[in-house]
Design a protein around this motif. Structure first.
Motif, PDB file in Angstrom:
ATOM      1  N   CYS A  26       0.828  -1.219   0.000  1.00  0.00           N
ATOM      2  CA  CYS A  26       0.000   0.000   0.000  1.00  0.00           C
ATOM      3  C   CYS A  26       0.854   1.257   0.000  1.00  0.00           C
ATOM      4  O   CYS A  26       0.534   2.234  -0.689  1.00  0.00           O
ATOM      5  N   ALA A  27       1.944   1.247   0.762  1.00  0.00           N
ATOM      6  CA  ALA A  27       2.825   2.419   0.798  1.00  0.00           C
ATOM      7  C   ALA A  27       3.471   2.651  -0.566  1.00  0.00           C
ATOM      8  O   ALA A  27       3.556   3.797  -1.034  1.00  0.00           O
ATOM      9  N   LEU A  28       3.921   1.584  -1.194  1.00  0.00           N
ATOM     10  CA  LEU A  28       4.548   1.729  -2.515  1.00  0.00           C
ATOM     11  C   LEU A  28       3.552   2.211  -3.568  1.00  0.00           C
ATOM     12  O   LEU A  28       3.865   3.088  -4.374  1.00  0.00           O
ATOM     13  N   VAL A  29       2.354   1.660  -3.558  1.00  0.00           N
ATOM     14  CA  VAL A  29       1.342   2.081  -4.525  1.00  0.00           C
ATOM     15  C   VAL A  29       0.919   3.527  -4.265  1.00  0.00           C
ATOM     16  O   VAL A  29       0.697   4.305  -5.206  1.00  0.00           O
ATOM     17  N   ALA A  30       0.841   3.938  -2.996  1.00  0.00           N
ATOM     18  CA  ALA A  30       0.492   5.329  -2.673  1.00  0.00           C
ATOM     19  C   ALA A  30       1.546   6.288  -3.217  1.00  0.00           C
ATOM     20  O   ALA A  30       1.213   7.333  -3.797  1.00  0.00           O
ATOM     21  N   MET A  31       2.822   5.947  -3.034  1.00  0.00           N
ATOM     22  CA  MET A  31       3.886   6.808  -3.559  1.00  0.00           C
ATOM     23  C   MET A  31       3.851   6.857  -5.086  1.00  0.00           C
ATOM     24  O   MET A  31       4.012   7.918  -5.682  1.00  0.00           O
ATOM     25  N   TRP A  32       3.629   5.695  -5.713  1.00  0.00           N
ATOM     26  CA  TRP A  32       3.543   5.667  -7.165  1.00  0.00           C
ATOM     27  C   TRP A  32       2.350   6.480  -7.653  1.00  0.00           C
ATOM     28  O   TRP A  32       2.442   7.220  -8.634  1.00  0.00           O
ATOM     29  N   TYR A  33       1.232   6.354  -6.951  1.00  0.00           N
ATOM     30  CA  TYR A  33       0.009   7.047  -7.359  1.00  0.00           C
ATOM     31  C   TYR A  33       0.168   8.559  -7.258  1.00  0.00           C
ATOM     32  O   TYR A  33      -0.369   9.304  -8.079  1.00  0.00           O
TER      33      TYR A  33
END
Length: 124
Positions: A24-31
């Motif tokens: 979730c943290a990685l996808v949030a940063m990517w998003y």
């Protein structure tokens, strides 16, 4: 069922929640870095993913029935309600936006009552 089964499930639960937090943290940063789409909805999704990552970490650390897990679950749910509101805000002129808004407000109110009920339950 063997005596080790609860320990195995606790082990699996810990590592899957930890993996969920990282994902979730990685996808949030990517998003946040992806400039496609509505910026308000993008921030809402990134915030909801960040709150979900925090919830996953707290569940991994304190267990699914810990006080901090319940509080962060309420924050996580409010974040995802914000995402729904942001997605329907673009349809302000349409009927869908007007129909969904009272439902989202009712769900947010019920979600805000969860920490209050948790506090009352801890006192008695």
């Amino acid at each position: 069922m063997s005596a080790a089964a609860p320990l195995i499930w606790a082990f699996i639960g810990f590592w899957t929640h930890l993996a969920g937090a990282v994902a979730c943290a990685l996808v949030a940063m990517w998003y946040l870095r992806n400039p496609v789409g509505d910026p308000i909805a993008r921030r809402a999704v990134a915030a909801a993913l960040g709150l979900t990552a925090i919830w996953c970490l707290l569940v991994a650390g304190y267990g699914p029935f810990g006080q901090w897990a319940f509080l962060s679950e309420a924050a996580r749910n409010l974040g995802w309600l914000w995402v729904l509101q942001a997605l329907f805000a673009g349809q302000e002129a349409g009927e869908n936006g007007r129909r969904v808004r009272p439902v989202l407000y009712a769900l947010a109110l019920v979600t805000l009552l969860q920490p209050v009920l948790l506090g009352v339950g801890m006192r008695f």
